[in-house]
Scaffold this motif. Sequence first.
Motif, PDB file in Angstrom:
ATOM      1  N   GLN A  23      -0.307  -5.168  10.656  1.00 35.25           N
ATOM      2  CA  GLN A  23      -0.375  -6.236   9.659  1.00 35.25           C
ATOM      3  C   GLN A  23      -1.582  -6.017   8.771  1.00 35.25           C
ATOM      4  N   LEU A  24      -1.426  -6.311   7.486  1.00 33.51           N
ATOM      5  CA  LEU A  24      -2.506  -6.091   6.523  1.00 33.51           C
ATOM      6  C   LEU A  24      -2.624  -7.291   5.597  1.00 33.51           C
ATOM      7  N   MET A  25      -3.853  -7.765   5.401  1.00 34.46           N
ATOM      8  CA  MET A  25      -4.138  -8.788   4.402  1.00 34.46           C
ATOM      9  C   MET A  25      -5.337  -8.319   3.597  1.00 34.46           C
ATOM     10  N   THR A  26      -5.175  -8.252   2.281  1.00 37.40           N
ATOM     11  CA  THR A  26      -6.280  -7.818   1.429  1.00 37.40           C
ATOM     12  C   THR A  26      -6.572  -8.890   0.385  1.00 37.40           C
ATOM     13  N   PHE A  27      -7.783  -8.850  -0.117  1.00 40.10           N
ATOM     14  CA  PHE A  27      -8.247  -9.774  -1.142  1.00 40.10           C
ATOM     15  C   PHE A  27      -8.706  -8.955  -2.340  1.00 40.10           C
ATOM     16  N   GLY A  28      -8.026  -9.102  -3.477  1.00 43.76           N
ATOM     17  CA  GLY A  28      -8.438  -8.411  -4.689  1.00 43.76           C
ATOM     18  C   GLY A  28      -8.290  -6.908  -4.605  1.00 43.76           C
ATOM     19  N   GLN A  29      -7.215  -6.439  -4.053  1.00 39.05           N
ATOM     20  CA  GLN A  29      -6.995  -5.003  -3.856  1.00 39.05           C
ATOM     21  C   GLN A  29      -6.520  -4.330  -5.145  1.00 39.05           C
ATOM     22  N   PRO A  30      -7.065  -3.157  -5.472  1.00 29.02           N
ATOM     23  CA  PRO A  30      -6.554  -2.402  -6.620  1.00 29.02           C
ATOM     24  C   PRO A  30      -5.243  -1.704  -6.271  1.00 29.02           C
ATOM     25  N   ARG A  31      -4.576  -1.187  -7.270  1.00 31.66           N
ATOM     26  CA  ARG A  31      -3.371  -0.372  -7.034  1.00 31.66           C
ATOM     27  C   ARG A  31      -3.818   0.951  -6.422  1.00 31.66           C
ATOM     28  N   VAL A  32      -3.031   1.461  -5.467  1.00 29.60           N
ATOM     29  CA  VAL A  32      -3.452   2.679  -4.775  1.00 29.60           C
ATOM     30  C   VAL A  32      -2.455   3.825  -4.869  1.00 29.60           C
ATOM     31  N   GLY A  33      -1.334   3.634  -5.521  1.00 27.51           N
ATOM     32  CA  GLY A  33      -0.358   4.714  -5.629  1.00 27.51           C
ATOM     33  C   GLY A  33       0.723   4.384  -6.641  1.00 27.51           C
ATOM     34  N   ASN A  34       1.654   5.320  -6.833  1.00 31.47           N
ATOM     35  CA  ASN A  34       2.745   5.086  -7.779  1.00 31.47           C
ATOM     36  C   ASN A  34       3.878   4.325  -7.094  1.00 31.47           C
ATOM     37  N   ALA A  35       4.997   4.138  -7.784  1.00 32.14           N
ATOM     38  CA  ALA A  35       6.127   3.366  -7.259  1.00 32.14           C
ATOM     39  C   ALA A  35       6.716   4.003  -6.003  1.00 32.14           C
ATOM     40  N   VAL A  36       6.744   5.321  -5.945  1.00 32.08           N
ATOM     41  CA  VAL A  36       7.269   6.000  -4.756  1.00 32.08           C
ATOM     42  C   VAL A  36       6.364   5.716  -3.560  1.00 32.08           C
ATOM     43  N   PHE A  37       5.059   5.786  -3.761  1.00 32.61           N
ATOM     44  CA  PHE A  37       4.122   5.467  -2.687  1.00 32.61           C
ATOM     45  C   PHE A  37       4.279   4.009  -2.269  1.00 32.61           C
ATOM     46  N   ALA A  38       4.443   3.100  -3.233  1.00 33.60           N
ATOM     47  CA  ALA A  38       4.607   1.675  -2.925  1.00 33.60           C
ATOM     48  C   ALA A  38       5.829   1.447  -2.037  1.00 33.60           C
ATOM     49  N   SER A  39       6.928   2.136  -2.322  1.00 32.01           N
ATOM     50  CA  SER A  39       8.136   2.015  -1.494  1.00 32.01           C
ATOM     51  C   SER A  39       7.900   2.574  -0.099  1.00 32.01           C
ATOM     52  N   TYR A  40       7.243   3.720  -0.038  1.00 36.05           N
ATOM     53  CA  TYR A  40       6.919   4.352   1.243  1.00 36.05           C
ATOM     54  C   TYR A  40       6.045   3.421   2.075  1.00 36.05           C
ATOM     55  N   PHE A  41       5.018   2.864   1.435  1.00 35.13           N
ATOM     56  CA  PHE A  41       4.100   1.953   2.108  1.00 35.13           C
ATOM     57  C   PHE A  41       4.852   0.734   2.645  1.00 35.13           C
ATOM     58  N   ALA A  42       5.703   0.136   1.815  1.00 37.62           N
ATOM     59  CA  ALA A  42       6.461  -1.063   2.204  1.00 37.62           C
ATOM     60  C   ALA A  42       7.363  -0.792   3.403  1.00 37.62           C
ATOM     61  N   LYS A  43       7.868   0.427   3.494  1.00 32.00           N
ATOM     62  CA  LYS A  43       8.732   0.788   4.623  1.00 32.00           C
ATOM     63  C   LYS A  43       7.949   0.809   5.942  1.00 32.00           C
ATOM     64  N   TYR A  44       6.734   1.354   5.912  1.00 28.47           N
ATOM     65  CA  TYR A  44       5.956   1.535   7.132  1.00 28.47           C
ATOM     66  C   TYR A  44       5.011   0.374   7.464  1.00 28.47           C
ATOM     67  N   VAL A  45       4.615  -0.391   6.447  1.00 25.29           N
ATOM     68  CA  VAL A  45       3.726  -1.538   6.680  1.00 25.29           C
ATOM     69  C   VAL A  45       4.344  -2.763   5.994  1.00 25.29           C
ATOM     70  N   PRO A  46       5.446  -3.265   6.548  1.00 25.45           N
ATOM     71  CA  PRO A  46       6.133  -4.375   5.890  1.00 25.45           C
ATOM     72  C   PRO A  46       5.379  -5.709   5.979  1.00 25.45           C
ATOM     73  N   ASN A  47       4.492  -5.834   6.931  1.00 23.61           N
ATOM     74  CA  ASN A  47       3.743  -7.086   7.119  1.00 23.61           C
ATOM     75  C   ASN A  47       2.451  -7.060   6.319  1.00 23.61           C
ATOM     76  N   THR A  48       2.588  -7.081   5.004  1.00 28.27           N
ATOM     77  CA  THR A  48       1.447  -6.962   4.111  1.00 28.27           C
ATOM     78  C   THR A  48       1.331  -8.195   3.237  1.00 28.27           C
ATOM     79  N   ILE A  49       0.121  -8.676   3.097  1.00 26.59           N
ATOM     80  CA  ILE A  49      -0.162  -9.813   2.211  1.00 26.59           C
ATOM     81  C   ILE A  49      -1.333  -9.420   1.319  1.00 26.59           C
ATOM     82  N   ARG A  50      -1.151  -9.582   0.024  1.00 29.97           N
ATOM     83  CA  ARG A  50      -2.240  -9.366  -0.936  1.00 29.97           C
ATOM     84  C   ARG A  50      -2.549 -10.693  -1.610  1.00 29.97           C
ATOM     85  N   LEU A  51      -3.810 -11.099  -1.598  1.00 27.96           N
ATOM     86  CA  LEU A  51      -4.227 -12.293  -2.316  1.00 27.96           C
ATOM     87  C   LEU A  51      -4.982 -11.869  -3.560  1.00 27.96           C
ATOM     88  N   VAL A  52      -4.701 -12.538  -4.656  1.00 26.46           N
ATOM     89  CA  VAL A  52      -5.374 -12.248  -5.919  1.00 26.46           C
ATOM     90  C   VAL A  52      -5.939 -13.555  -6.448  1.00 26.46           C
TER      91      VAL A  52
END
Length: 177
Positions: A23-52
């Motif tokens: 599980q991951l929760m971040t506060f004010g996180q920058p973008r870290v990859g392209n759309a392909v990386f975002a999909s890959y990340f979502a597959k392996y770490v689905p329990n993610t919360i970003r607060l802005v």
Amino acid sequence: MGGAMAAFCALDLAIKLRSDNVQLMTFGQPRVGNAVFASYFAKYVPNTIRLVHGHDIVPHLPPYFSFLSKLTYHHFPREVVWIDDSDDNTTEQICDASGEDPNCCRCLSILSLSIQDHFTYLGVDMESDDWSTCRIITAQSVERLRKDLASNIIMTKHGVEVSIVENSMQTDWSSSI
């Protein structure tokens, strides 16, 4: 850089442990990859919360270019909460699962972004007066670090300096191995 590093660590843990329980929760996180990386990340770490928070500039970096959607940096899903506290009125908006919801923080003009909003999240001041007043490390972490420094060999090209600050008492360890 904390949110970006936390994201990479979460992905590393999920893959190495072969677990979908990370599980991951971040506060004010920058973008870290392209759309392909975002999909890959979502597959392996689905329990993610970003607060802005409000007009925080950091989640807008690197900039998102909709006309280069396959090449530009892209947030992974999901910016769950956008906390907008403009006009002395705080609202929390739940965002869609795209990672780039145009109705959340992406609706802001680049000219309205501020570094000040990066320093406060949920009413908690995230900055310190100087490095020596930072008290983020817990007592258990300090004790574990002391044991590691006493019993392990640290190999690096450059010297390593570790400073632990506890209740106005500072201890320094330095090594060049």
